[in-house]
Motif scaffolding. Structure first.
Motif, PDB file in Angstrom:
ATOM      1  N   GLY A  90       0.812  -1.212   0.000  1.00 44.46           N
ATOM      2  CA  GLY A  90       0.000   0.000   0.000  1.00 44.46           C
ATOM      3  C   GLY A  90       0.841   1.255   0.000  1.00 44.46           C
ATOM      4  N   ALA A  91       0.200   2.349  -0.335  1.00 43.64           N
ATOM      5  CA  ALA A  91       0.827   3.672  -0.303  1.00 43.64           C
ATOM      6  C   ALA A  91      -0.224   4.640   0.229  1.00 43.64           C
ATOM      7  CB  ALA A  91       1.297   4.068  -1.700  1.00 43.64           C
ATOM      8  N   GLU A  92       0.206   5.874   0.423  1.00 46.74           N
ATOM      9  CA  GLU A  92      -0.683   6.893   0.967  1.00 46.74           C
ATOM     10  C   GLU A  92      -0.800   8.046  -0.016  1.00 46.74           C
ATOM     11  OE1 GLU A  92      -0.687  10.051   4.675  1.00 46.74           O
ATOM     12  OE2 GLU A  92       0.575   8.269   4.832  1.00 46.74           O
ATOM     13  N   VAL A  93      -1.996   8.622  -0.089  1.00 43.41           N
ATOM     14  CA  VAL A  93      -2.194   9.817  -0.894  1.00 43.41           C
ATOM     15  C   VAL A  93      -2.491  10.987   0.032  1.00 43.41           C
ATOM     16  CG1 VAL A  93      -3.058   8.522  -2.886  1.00 43.41           C
ATOM     17  CG2 VAL A  93      -4.669   9.474  -1.255  1.00 43.41           C
ATOM     18  N   GLY A  94      -2.124  12.165  -0.423  1.00 42.80           N
ATOM     19  CA  GLY A  94      -2.415  13.394   0.293  1.00 42.80           C
ATOM     20  C   GLY A  94      -2.752  14.469  -0.711  1.00 42.80           C
ATOM     21  N   TYR A  95      -3.282  15.557  -0.233  1.00 41.28           N
ATOM     22  CA  TYR A  95      -3.670  16.627  -1.145  1.00 41.28           C
ATOM     23  C   TYR A  95      -3.899  17.905  -0.364  1.00 41.28           C
ATOM     24  CZ  TYR A  95      -8.365  16.761   0.601  1.00 41.28           C
ATOM     25  OH  TYR A  95      -9.431  16.947   1.429  1.00 41.28           O
ATOM     26  N   TRP A  96      -3.902  19.010  -1.055  1.00 43.10           N
ATOM     27  CA  TRP A  96      -4.462  20.272  -0.570  1.00 43.10           C
ATOM     28  C   TRP A  96      -5.005  21.038  -1.776  1.00 43.10           C
ATOM     29  CZ3 TRP A  96      -1.963  24.200  -2.965  1.00 43.10           C
ATOM     30  CH2 TRP A  96      -0.574  24.170  -3.117  1.00 43.10           C
ATOM     31  N   THR A  97      -5.929  21.949  -1.505  1.00 39.96           N
ATOM     32  CA  THR A  97      -6.521  22.786  -2.547  1.00 39.96           C
ATOM     33  C   THR A  97      -6.373  24.239  -2.128  1.00 39.96           C
ATOM     34  OG1 THR A  97      -8.155  21.064  -2.973  1.00 39.96           O
ATOM     35  CG2 THR A  97      -8.618  23.229  -3.891  1.00 39.96           C
ATOM     36  N   ALA A  98      -5.965  25.094  -3.055  1.00 39.60           N
ATOM     37  CA  ALA A  98      -5.858  26.523  -2.781  1.00 39.60           C
ATOM     38  C   ALA A  98      -7.242  27.084  -2.465  1.00 39.60           C
ATOM     39  CB  ALA A  98      -5.250  27.246  -3.982  1.00 39.60           C
ATOM     40  N   ALA A  99      -7.295  28.074  -1.592  1.00 38.67           N
ATOM     41  CA  ALA A  99      -8.574  28.638  -1.149  1.00 38.67           C
ATOM     42  C   ALA A  99      -9.450  29.081  -2.318  1.00 38.67           C
ATOM     43  CB  ALA A  99      -8.319  29.815  -0.201  1.00 38.67           C
TER      44      ALA A  99
END
Length: 172
Positions: A90-99
């Motif tokens: 397995g692996a992990e995903v991450g994210y962010w979104t600009a306001a």
């Protein structure tokens, strides 16, 4: 390298040095800074962040993509595949979104694109995990909209002061 599905205006590509202004603008958002572990508060930190993601690509430890909405505008979000080691299922995903890009469904579409890319690029992966703190309701919705199923509550551990959720997407 660019990831461009035919059904979306989004594309994913590695971050470039000339993305510094967009990165700094995104990190001016206190909400984004609250949920991220690596602060980017000035140009020097931004350049270090960009250098680190480039190094991570080169050594295969992380694959961090700028999310581009429509043609070749500035990045509006970030997605990352972490710990895609060949000796782990397995692996992990991450994210962010600009306001300025929130509320348009960008995060779930970008996470879905990254997930499809990860399973194609690393056929030995059996699953991907998306982790977030229990009080991050928006991340819970992104996980659900991206097809990730809730698995368990994780106990708090530094640097996260609260318990977390683990959502999982199984390989097709």
């Amino acid at each position: 390298m660019r990831i461009e599905p035919t059904s979306s205006t989004l594309s994913l590509r590695p971050w470039h040095a000339d993305d510094l202004d967009a990165l700094l603008a995104a990190y001016r958002d206190p909400v984004l800074r609250h949920w991220t572990r690596v602060p980017v508060t000035n140009a020097a930190e931004g350049r270090r962040w960009l250098d680190r993601v480039r190094t991570d690509w080169d050594d295969g430890s992380r694959y961090t993509f700028a999310v581009i909405d429509a043609d070749d505008g500035p990045p509006v979000a970030n997605v990352v595949l972490k710990r895609a080691d060949l000796d782990r299922p397995g692996a992990e995903v991450g994210y962010w979104t600009a306001a300025w890009a929130r509320g348009r469904g960008i995060a779930p579409r970008a996470v879905t694109m990254l997930s499809e890319w990860a399973f194609d690029r690393f056929p030995e992966l059996t699953h991907l995990d998306l982790l977030h703190q229990v009080d991050n309701v928006a991340s819970c919705r992104v996980a659900q909209k991206s097809g990730y199923l809730f698995q368990e509550v994780l106990p708090a551990r530094p640097p996260f002061p609260l318990d977390g959720h683990r959502h999982t997407l199984t390989a097709p």
